[in-house]
Enzyme design. Structure first.
Site, PDB file in Angstrom:
ATOM      1  N   ARG A 131       0.856  -1.184   0.000  1.00  0.00           N
ATOM      2  CA  ARG A 131       0.000   0.000   0.000  1.00  0.00           C
ATOM      3  C   ARG A 131       0.893   1.235   0.000  1.00  0.00           C
ATOM      4  O   ARG A 131       1.494   1.576   1.013  1.00  0.00           O
ATOM      5  CB  ARG A 131      -0.926  -0.029   1.222  1.00  0.00           C
ATOM      6  CG  ARG A 131      -1.636   1.283   1.495  1.00  0.00           C
ATOM      7  CD  ARG A 131      -2.633   1.168   2.621  1.00  0.00           C
ATOM      8  NE  ARG A 131      -2.106   0.622   3.853  1.00  0.00           N
ATOM      9  CZ  ARG A 131      -1.362   1.294   4.736  1.00  0.00           C
ATOM     10  NH1 ARG A 131      -1.011   2.541   4.490  1.00  0.00           N
ATOM     11  NH2 ARG A 131      -0.940   0.708   5.848  1.00  0.00           N
ATOM     12  N   HIS A 181      -3.048   4.395   5.100  1.00  0.00           N
ATOM     13  CA  HIS A 181      -4.170   3.469   5.310  1.00  0.00           C
ATOM     14  C   HIS A 181      -5.480   4.116   4.888  1.00  0.00           C
ATOM     15  O   HIS A 181      -6.294   3.518   4.183  1.00  0.00           O
ATOM     16  CB  HIS A 181      -4.224   3.065   6.779  1.00  0.00           C
ATOM     17  CG  HIS A 181      -5.400   2.220   7.138  1.00  0.00           C
ATOM     18  ND1 HIS A 181      -5.546   0.924   6.705  1.00  0.00           N
ATOM     19  CD2 HIS A 181      -6.496   2.501   7.895  1.00  0.00           C
ATOM     20  CE1 HIS A 181      -6.681   0.428   7.171  1.00  0.00           C
ATOM     21  NE2 HIS A 181      -7.280   1.361   7.884  1.00  0.00           N
ATOM     22  N   TYR A 188       5.120   4.387  11.226  1.00  0.00           N
ATOM     23  CA  TYR A 188       5.379   2.953  11.309  1.00  0.00           C
ATOM     24  C   TYR A 188       6.127   2.365  10.108  1.00  0.00           C
ATOM     25  O   TYR A 188       6.365   1.159  10.069  1.00  0.00           O
ATOM     26  CB  TYR A 188       4.066   2.183  11.511  1.00  0.00           C
ATOM     27  CG  TYR A 188       2.988   2.462  10.476  1.00  0.00           C
ATOM     28  CD1 TYR A 188       2.952   1.780   9.268  1.00  0.00           C
ATOM     29  CD2 TYR A 188       1.989   3.397  10.731  1.00  0.00           C
ATOM     30  CE1 TYR A 188       1.966   2.020   8.336  1.00  0.00           C
ATOM     31  CE2 TYR A 188       0.990   3.645   9.807  1.00  0.00           C
ATOM     32  CZ  TYR A 188       0.979   2.966   8.612  1.00  0.00           C
ATOM     33  OH  TYR A 188      -0.006   3.217   7.679  1.00  0.00           O
TER      34      TYR A 188
END
Length: 386
Positions: A270, A274, A283
């Protein structure tokens, strides 16, 4: 001494050794299947290859425009599939019109590529009532936000289709995070036992929101999880649309033939956050993202077509113009920010939240509805849900 063969299903007997079934045929590919940049890519028919490329270009523009609409307040949220378009394109391409697609909230592109208008595809992310489109008309289940809850539904529909002899196959999409849910276990258990004509496509993009795969699973691959359910596992490069079309197509054909379900793990990434509310810098590193940008599904397919002499400037122009028409459709559908009395119509009454939950409302549901309405619920026996 092996387990006894009763003629129906293998069972354990005293002194038996070895597994009930040979796991060999169920084991996934030793490495992700790839076609782009390999000699096997020459086997892809030219018209199909150009069509897949055009859908990738359209998909990238769809993601860009939907992300812009979310930033402008014209969508409440948008979970982008940028970087995962090959999975979306292949999923839609391998299905027949009467087959069923079970998408997640990130799979709006695959829904749109099935023919659902942009206004209906994205309506749920605008905050509109219900799913935004008629699932029966498009043989596409509503976008599913809770992880994995749609997977048992896909198995049930596929099993019913087999009992009715319709020949339909269900293709259920999921992310790597969904494989940690109980519904995933239940769906795979029933699919394996019932030999339901269902295919599970796990888009392993490396993160369940911010939780890396290494903290979700200790399995050699997510495709290996299939073996424990008696289901074949396949492992494929999730950014290679040609490999995906081949592997998913084989899985769908297998399910349709009556041979049972398949679990396909597509290794992808991705690129975008998100959702538009996420900050992925917390992260993951920029170098990690940059490495995956080098394996972007759109230029990967374009380079393959150019190398094979299947792509000219007219084809590139046509694909880009079609993508812009899709973006224009999105802008026209969501021209104004979402509001209580905007182009979406009046805001639904609060009591509508409690309608169509049970055929006969439970006592708890009546109490919640009364609290919302500011009234006191009358006593009476609670009716069991149906």
């Amino acid at each position: 001494m092996p387990a006894a063969d009763t003629g129906t299903a293998a069972v354990w007997r005293p002194g038996a050794t070895g597994p009930l079934r040979d796991p060999g045929p169920l084991l996934p590919d030793p490495a992700p299947v790839r076609r782009a940049g390999t000699p096997e890519a020459a086997r892809v028919e030219g018209g199909l290859a150009r069509g897949l490329y055009a859908s990738l270009v359209r998909g990238r523009r769809f993601n860009e425009q939907a992300t812009a609409l979310a930033r402008q307040g014209r969508l409440a949220v948008y979970p982008s599939s940028t970087g995962q378009e090959a999975c979306q394109v292949a999923a839609a391409a391998v299905l027949r019109p009467a087959d069923w697609l079970f998408p997640t909230y990130r799979d709006t592109l695959s829904v749109h590529l099935r023919g659902v208008p942009a206004a209906e595809t994205l309506a749920l992310l605008r905050g509109s009532e219900h799913s935004g489109y008629d699932p029966r008309r498009w043989c596409t289940a509503p976008l599913c936000t809770p992880l994995a809850t749609h997977l048992p539904h896909a198995v049930g529909l596929a099993h019913a289709a087999r009992l009715r002899g319709s020949g339909a196959v269900a293709l259920a999409l999921a992310g790597d995070g969904a494989t940690s849910e109980g519904d995933f276990h239940e769906a795979l258990t029933f699919a394996g036992v019932l030999r339901a004509p269902v295919v599970f496509l796990v888009q392993n993009n490396g993160f369940a929101i911010s939780v890396p795969l290494s903290q979700q699973s200790a399995a050699p691959s997510l495709a290996h999880k299939a073996v424990g359910y008696g289901v074949p596992g396949r492992l494929v490069d999730g950014n290679d649309v040609f490999a995906l079309h081949e592997v998913l197509g084989d899985a769908v054909d297998r399910a349709r033939s009556g041979a049972g379900p398949v679990l396909v793990e597509a290794v992808t990434y991705r690129i975008d956050p998100h959702t538009n509310a996420d900050d992925p810098r917390r992260y993951r590193s920029e170098s990690e993202v940059a490495a995956w940008r080098e394996h972007d599904p759109v230029p990967l397919a374009e380079n393959q077509l150019r190398a094979a002499g299947l792509l000219d400037e007219a084809t590139v122009r046509d694909a880009a113009e079609a993508a812009e028409r899709t973006a224009a459709e999105q802008r026209a559908a969501f021209g104004e920010p979402a509001g209580p009395d905007g182009p979406d119509g009046p805001r639904p009454a609060p009591d509508a939240l409690f309608q169509h939950v049970y055929a006969r409302p439970t006592g708890q549901l009546r109490e919640q509805a009364a609290t919302t309405a500011g009234t006191r619920v009358s006593g009476g026996p609670e009716e069991a849900p149906r």
